[in-house]
Design an enzyme around this catalytic site. Structure first.
Site, PDB file in Angstrom:
ATOM      1  N   HIS A  72       0.843  -1.202   0.000  1.00 31.58           N
ATOM      2  CA  HIS A  72       0.000   0.000   0.000  1.00 31.58           C
ATOM      3  C   HIS A  72       0.877   1.251   0.000  1.00 31.58           C
ATOM      4  O   HIS A  72       1.743   1.404   0.848  1.00 31.58           O
ATOM      5  CB  HIS A  72      -0.925  -0.003   1.226  1.00 31.58           C
ATOM      6  CG  HIS A  72      -2.127  -0.879   1.055  1.00 31.58           C
ATOM      7  ND1 HIS A  72      -3.338  -0.632   1.649  1.00 31.58           N
ATOM      8  CD2 HIS A  72      -2.297  -2.004   0.324  1.00 31.58           C
ATOM      9  CE1 HIS A  72      -4.202  -1.566   1.287  1.00 31.58           C
ATOM     10  NE2 HIS A  72      -3.588  -2.422   0.500  1.00 31.58           N
ATOM     11  N   TYR A 201      -9.260   5.627   7.196  1.00 30.20           N
ATOM     12  CA  TYR A 201      -9.417   5.991   8.614  1.00 30.20           C
ATOM     13  C   TYR A 201     -10.416   7.140   8.659  1.00 30.20           C
ATOM     14  O   TYR A 201     -10.168   8.196   8.069  1.00 30.20           O
ATOM     15  CB  TYR A 201      -8.087   6.480   9.193  1.00 30.20           C
ATOM     16  CG  TYR A 201      -7.045   5.397   9.414  1.00 30.20           C
ATOM     17  CD1 TYR A 201      -6.907   4.773  10.652  1.00 30.20           C
ATOM     18  CD2 TYR A 201      -6.175   5.017   8.387  1.00 30.20           C
ATOM     19  CE1 TYR A 201      -5.925   3.799  10.867  1.00 30.20           C
ATOM     20  CE2 TYR A 201      -5.200   4.039   8.592  1.00 30.20           C
ATOM     21  CZ  TYR A 201      -5.086   3.433   9.842  1.00 30.20           C
ATOM     22  OH  TYR A 201      -4.133   2.474  10.050  1.00 30.20           O
ATOM     23  N   PRO A 293      -4.612   0.323  18.617  1.00 28.67           N
ATOM     24  CA  PRO A 293      -4.335  -0.137  17.248  1.00 28.67           C
ATOM     25  C   PRO A 293      -4.370   0.949  16.167  1.00 28.67           C
ATOM     26  O   PRO A 293      -4.013   0.676  15.021  1.00 28.67           O
ATOM     27  CB  PRO A 293      -5.438  -1.178  16.988  1.00 28.67           C
ATOM     28  CG  PRO A 293      -6.514  -0.860  17.954  1.00 28.67           C
ATOM     29  CD  PRO A 293      -5.868  -0.248  19.142  1.00 28.67           C
ATOM     30  N   LYS A 297       0.717  -0.174  15.066  1.00 24.81           N
ATOM     31  CA  LYS A 297       2.112  -0.288  15.515  1.00 24.81           C
ATOM     32  C   LYS A 297       2.423  -1.519  16.369  1.00 24.81           C
ATOM     33  O   LYS A 297       3.597  -1.860  16.557  1.00 24.81           O
ATOM     34  CB  LYS A 297       2.495   0.970  16.315  1.00 24.81           C
ATOM     35  CG  LYS A 297       2.677   2.195  15.446  1.00 24.81           C
ATOM     36  CD  LYS A 297       4.003   2.154  14.690  1.00 24.81           C
ATOM     37  CE  LYS A 297       4.049   3.077  13.511  1.00 24.81           C
ATOM     38  NZ  LYS A 297       3.728   2.473  12.218  1.00 24.81           N
ATOM     39  N   TYR A 385       4.096   6.473  10.322  1.00 24.86           N
ATOM     40  CA  TYR A 385       3.204   5.387   9.905  1.00 24.86           C
ATOM     41  C   TYR A 385       3.984   4.281   9.194  1.00 24.86           C
ATOM     42  O   TYR A 385       3.745   3.096   9.432  1.00 24.86           O
ATOM     43  CB  TYR A 385       2.080   5.925   9.005  1.00 24.86           C
ATOM     44  CG  TYR A 385       0.964   4.928   8.800  1.00 24.86           C
ATOM     45  CD1 TYR A 385      -0.104   4.845   9.692  1.00 24.86           C
ATOM     46  CD2 TYR A 385       0.978   4.035   7.720  1.00 24.86           C
ATOM     47  CE1 TYR A 385      -1.123   3.915   9.524  1.00 24.86           C
ATOM     48  CE2 TYR A 385      -0.030   3.098   7.546  1.00 24.86           C
ATOM     49  CZ  TYR A 385      -1.075   3.045   8.445  1.00 24.86           C
ATOM     50  OH  TYR A 385      -2.076   2.115   8.284  1.00 24.86           O
TER      51      TYR A 385
HETATM   52  P1  RFL Z   1       0.746 -12.118  21.387  1.00 24.40           P
HETATM   53  O1  RFL Z   1       0.313 -12.108  19.963  1.00 24.40           O
HETATM   54  O2  RFL Z   1      -0.264 -11.758  22.425  1.00 24.40           O
HETATM   55  O3  RFL Z   1       1.361 -13.546  21.697  1.00 24.40           O
HETATM   56  C1  RFL Z   1       1.701 -13.948  23.003  1.00 24.40           C
HETATM   57  C2  RFL Z   1       1.568 -15.445  23.081  1.00 24.40           C
HETATM   58  O4  RFL Z   1       1.935 -15.877  24.390  1.00 24.40           O
HETATM   59  C3  RFL Z   1       1.017 -16.880  24.827  1.00 24.40           C
HETATM   60  N1  RFL Z   1       1.012 -16.900  26.296  1.00 24.40           N
HETATM   61  C4  RFL Z   1       1.679 -17.819  27.020  1.00 24.40           C
HETATM   62  N2  RFL Z   1       2.434 -18.854  26.649  1.00 24.40           N
HETATM   63  C5  RFL Z   1       2.977 -19.617  27.634  1.00 24.40           C
HETATM   64  N3  RFL Z   1       2.774 -19.376  28.964  1.00 24.40           N
HETATM   65  C6  RFL Z   1       2.029 -18.325  29.375  1.00 24.40           C
HETATM   66  N4  RFL Z   1       1.840 -18.091  30.666  1.00 24.40           N
HETATM   67  C7  RFL Z   1       1.452 -17.497  28.385  1.00 24.40           C
HETATM   68  N5  RFL Z   1       0.651 -16.402  28.416  1.00 24.40           N
HETATM   69  C8  RFL Z   1       0.405 -16.053  27.151  1.00 24.40           C
HETATM   70  C9  RFL Z   1      -0.321 -16.453  24.215  1.00 24.40           C
HETATM   71  O5  RFL Z   1      -1.220 -17.531  24.100  1.00 24.40           O
HETATM   72  C10 RFL Z   1       0.141 -15.906  22.859  1.00 24.40           C
HETATM   73  O6  RFL Z   1       0.103 -16.896  21.858  1.00 24.40           O
HETATM   74  O7  RFL Z   1       1.991 -11.140  21.609  1.00 24.40           O
HETATM   75  P2  RFL Z   1       3.241 -10.841  20.640  1.00 24.40           P
HETATM   76  O8  RFL Z   1       3.798 -12.106  20.057  1.00 24.40           O
HETATM   77  O9  RFL Z   1       4.118  -9.922  21.372  1.00 24.40           O
HETATM   78  O10 RFL Z   1       2.567 -10.048  19.385  1.00 24.40           O
HETATM   79  C11 RFL Z   1       2.007  -8.767  19.544  1.00 24.40           C
HETATM   80  C12 RFL Z   1       0.854  -8.572  18.559  1.00 24.40           C
HETATM   81  O11 RFL Z   1      -0.030  -9.668  18.677  1.00 24.40           O
HETATM   82  C13 RFL Z   1       0.088  -7.258  18.802  1.00 24.40           C
HETATM   83  O12 RFL Z   1       0.963  -6.212  19.149  1.00 24.40           O
HETATM   84  C14 RFL Z   1      -0.717  -6.799  17.557  1.00 24.40           C
HETATM   85  O13 RFL Z   1      -1.695  -7.725  17.211  1.00 24.40           O
HETATM   86  C15 RFL Z   1      -1.394  -5.440  17.778  1.00 24.40           C
HETATM   87  N6  RFL Z   1      -2.255  -5.018  16.663  1.00 24.40           N
HETATM   88  C16 RFL Z   1      -1.710  -4.452  15.526  1.00 24.40           C
HETATM   89  N7  RFL Z   1      -0.370  -4.343  15.385  1.00 24.40           N
HETATM   90  C17 RFL Z   1       0.174  -3.854  14.224  1.00 24.40           C
HETATM   91  O14 RFL Z   1       1.397  -3.757  14.138  1.00 24.40           O
HETATM   92  N8  RFL Z   1      -0.614  -3.484  13.142  1.00 24.40           N
HETATM   93  C18 RFL Z   1      -1.968  -3.562  13.191  1.00 24.40           C
HETATM   94  O15 RFL Z   1      -2.625  -3.287  12.192  1.00 24.40           O
HETATM   95  C19 RFL Z   1      -2.580  -4.032  14.427  1.00 24.40           C
HETATM   96  N9  RFL Z   1      -3.910  -4.162  14.535  1.00 24.40           N
HETATM   97  C20 RFL Z   1      -3.650  -5.165  16.758  1.00 24.40           C
HETATM   98  C21 RFL Z   1      -4.458  -4.714  15.661  1.00 24.40           C
HETATM   99  C22 RFL Z   1      -4.254  -5.740  17.878  1.00 24.40           C
HETATM  100  C23 RFL Z   1      -5.628  -5.875  17.932  1.00 24.40           C
HETATM  101  N10 RFL Z   1      -6.169  -6.502  19.100  1.00 24.40           N
HETATM  102  C24 RFL Z   1      -7.200  -7.458  19.069  1.00 24.40           C
HETATM  103  C25 RFL Z   1      -5.537  -6.315  20.364  1.00 24.40           C
HETATM  104  C26 RFL Z   1      -5.830  -4.827  15.710  1.00 24.40           C
HETATM  105  C27 RFL Z   1      -6.433  -5.385  16.855  1.00 24.40           C
HETATM  106  C28 RFL Z   1      -7.926  -5.426  16.865  1.00 24.40           C
HETATM  107  C1  PHB Z   2      -6.316  -4.185  10.548  1.00 22.57           C
HETATM  108  O1  PHB Z   2      -6.350  -4.435   9.337  1.00 22.57           O
HETATM  109  O2  PHB Z   2      -6.702  -4.999  11.390  1.00 22.57           O
HETATM  110  C2  PHB Z   2      -5.810  -2.860  11.000  1.00 22.57           C
HETATM  111  C3  PHB Z   2      -5.294  -1.979  10.071  1.00 22.57           C
HETATM  112  C4  PHB Z   2      -4.835  -0.727  10.485  1.00 22.57           C
HETATM  113  C5  PHB Z   2      -4.903  -0.397  11.811  1.00 22.57           C
HETATM  114  C6  PHB Z   2      -5.389  -1.284  12.748  1.00 22.57           C
HETATM  115  C7  PHB Z   2      -5.853  -2.530  12.345  1.00 22.57           C
HETATM  116  O3  PHB Z   2      -4.477   0.847  12.197  1.00 22.57           O
END
Ligand code: RFL
Ligand code: PHB
Length: 390
Positions: A72, A201, A293, A297, A385
């Protein structure tokens, strides 16, 4: 059992670290609390910075991303139902982002670890950390009904916000900084073509909305919702109606709707733990920090932590130099706080804040007007970004 680096958490942070260490001849064991199916069922991030894209390629897990991911070059910001294009490529002198779901990144990493005979123990429960401050730390956990012990040199705490790693740092050492926002995001995934080629957005009087995607026939949409809302209180039709009310007319009119295949609510918070290391334990990813989110980041920040931590471990094993391990927390936190600032700023810019009447509302509108009218403001936004350098 013995390994060089014990990794708690089989999310993107833990798996990427394990993959990079393996390629550099360092052994690791990943302990994941849930099943692989459960981890891959969580719908999360969608936007990858160039830094993460490069890391995935270097870690030999970029093949599917390069085939299926979508580059993108910009996105739209809609405000008062008018659309303003932010040309990231032009504003940053050539940088872009990749739209490829976290689920797919994680799937590719599980696949790669399997192919390289990596040890990833899923359904590993009751992980406990012992002797962190000594040179011989170890973990105990339950796996396949048995209590097991994993001896190691170092522990990487990659177990997300609710994991055990951060809690193992004594309260008088750990300082936590937190901001909880007074709203959440209700997100749905639907097997429909995205409303636009790029992300939208949208700031509207009814609240924030985001149009994103996973592929040509898989759309991801979000609307700002109240914190006490429940996903099951929203029918698909209610969601689509609310989304349309928050989008510019052209997008609302061309939006293709269909049944949701996932619907969930995520709260929004900013959170940083300091320091990110204690004895032989190093926190990375959501275990050490959370961003709202809005700036996309979270996953990208997890990746930059893994970059710093893997480089530090490689220097330790290859050159017998633990200098980078000693400065890991300080170096990683510098970039983390910049992403905190940007995510907070973008969240503040685009959401409807219940308390923002009068002065707050005027400032928010002025900030939006400044952004859409000033190339300097857009350049600053775009630089953040697409991702600040590691
Ligand atoms: P995770 O993905 O939470 O993985 C941690 C893992 O540890 C396990 N765990 C354990 N394992 C063993 N023993 C224990 N006691 C444990 N406790 C937990 C869990 O089961 C899990 O599998 O953390 P990690 O690897 O640091 O990754 C981080 C990302 O997942 C997170 O920052 C992103 O998803 C945030 N996020 C976004 N980030 C972006 O860079 N771009 C995006 O567009 C973006 N969109 C989002 C997002 C997060 C969202 N939510 C639901 C919070 C959109 C959403 C809606
Ligand atoms: C997504 O596709 O889930 C998404 C994209 C951009 C954001 C947050 C989430 O800023």
């Amino acid at each position: 059992m013995r390994t060089q680096v014990a990794i708690i958490g089989g999310g993107p942070s833990g798996l990427l670290l394990s993959q990079i260490l393996h390629l550099n001849g360092i052994s690791s064991v990943v302990l994941e609390k849930h099943t692989e199916e459960y981890v891959l069922g969580r719908i999360r991030a969608g936007v990858l910075e160039q830094g993460l894209v490069d890391m995935l390629r270097a870690a030999k897990v970029g093949e599917r991303m390069d085939q299926a991911g979508m580059v993108h070059e910009g996105f739209d910001i809609s405000y008062s139902y008018d659309t303003h294009h932010m040309n990231l490529k032009k504003l940053t002198g050539g940088k872009t982002v990749m739209v490829y779901g976290q689920t797919e990144v994680t799937r590719d990493l599980y696949e790669a670890r399997r192919k390289m005979d990596g040890t990833v123990l899923t359904s590993a429960e009751n992980v406990e950390i012992h002797d962190l401050k000594t040179e011989k730390p170890y973990l105990t956990f339950t796996h396949e009904g048995q209590m097991k012990t994993l001896h190691c040199d170092y522990i990487a705490g990659c177990d997300g916000f609710h994991g055990v790693s951060r809690k193992s740092i004594p309260a008088d050492i750990l300082r936590e900084y937190e901001k909880v926002y007074p709203f959440g995001w209700l997100g749905i995934l639907s097997e429909t073509p995205p409303v636009s080629d790029e992300l939208i957005y949208s700031h509207s009087d009814r609240g924030f909305a985001l149009c994103s995607m996973r592929n040509a026939n898989l759309s991801r949409y979000y609307v700002q919702c109240s914190l006490d809302d429940k996903a099951e209180n929203w029918s698909d039709q209610q969601f689509w109606d609310e989304l349309k009310r928050r989008l510019p007319e052209k997008a609302a009119d061309t939006l293709i709707i269909g049944p949701s295949i996932e619907k969930s609510i995520a709260p929004l918070r900013s959170f940083v733990a300091e320091p990110l290391s204690y004895g032989r334990l190093f926190l990375a990813g959501d275990a050490g920090h959370i961003v709202p989110p809005t700036g996309a980041k979270g996953l990208n920040l997890a990746a930059s932590d893994i970059h710093y931590l893997s480089q530090a471990l490689i220097a330790r094993y290859r050159d017998h130099d633990d200098g980078l391990l000693k400065s890991y927390s300080e170096i990683a936190l510098k970039r983390i706080w910049k992403a905190m600032r940007f995510s907070w700023w973008m969240t503040t810019l685009l959401h409807k804040f219940p308390e923002n009447e009068g002065f707050g509302d005027k400032i928010q509108r002025t900030e939006l007007e400044y952004l859409i009218s000033s190339e300097a403001a857009q350049k600053s936004m775009a630089e953040n970004y697409v991702g600040l350098p590691y």
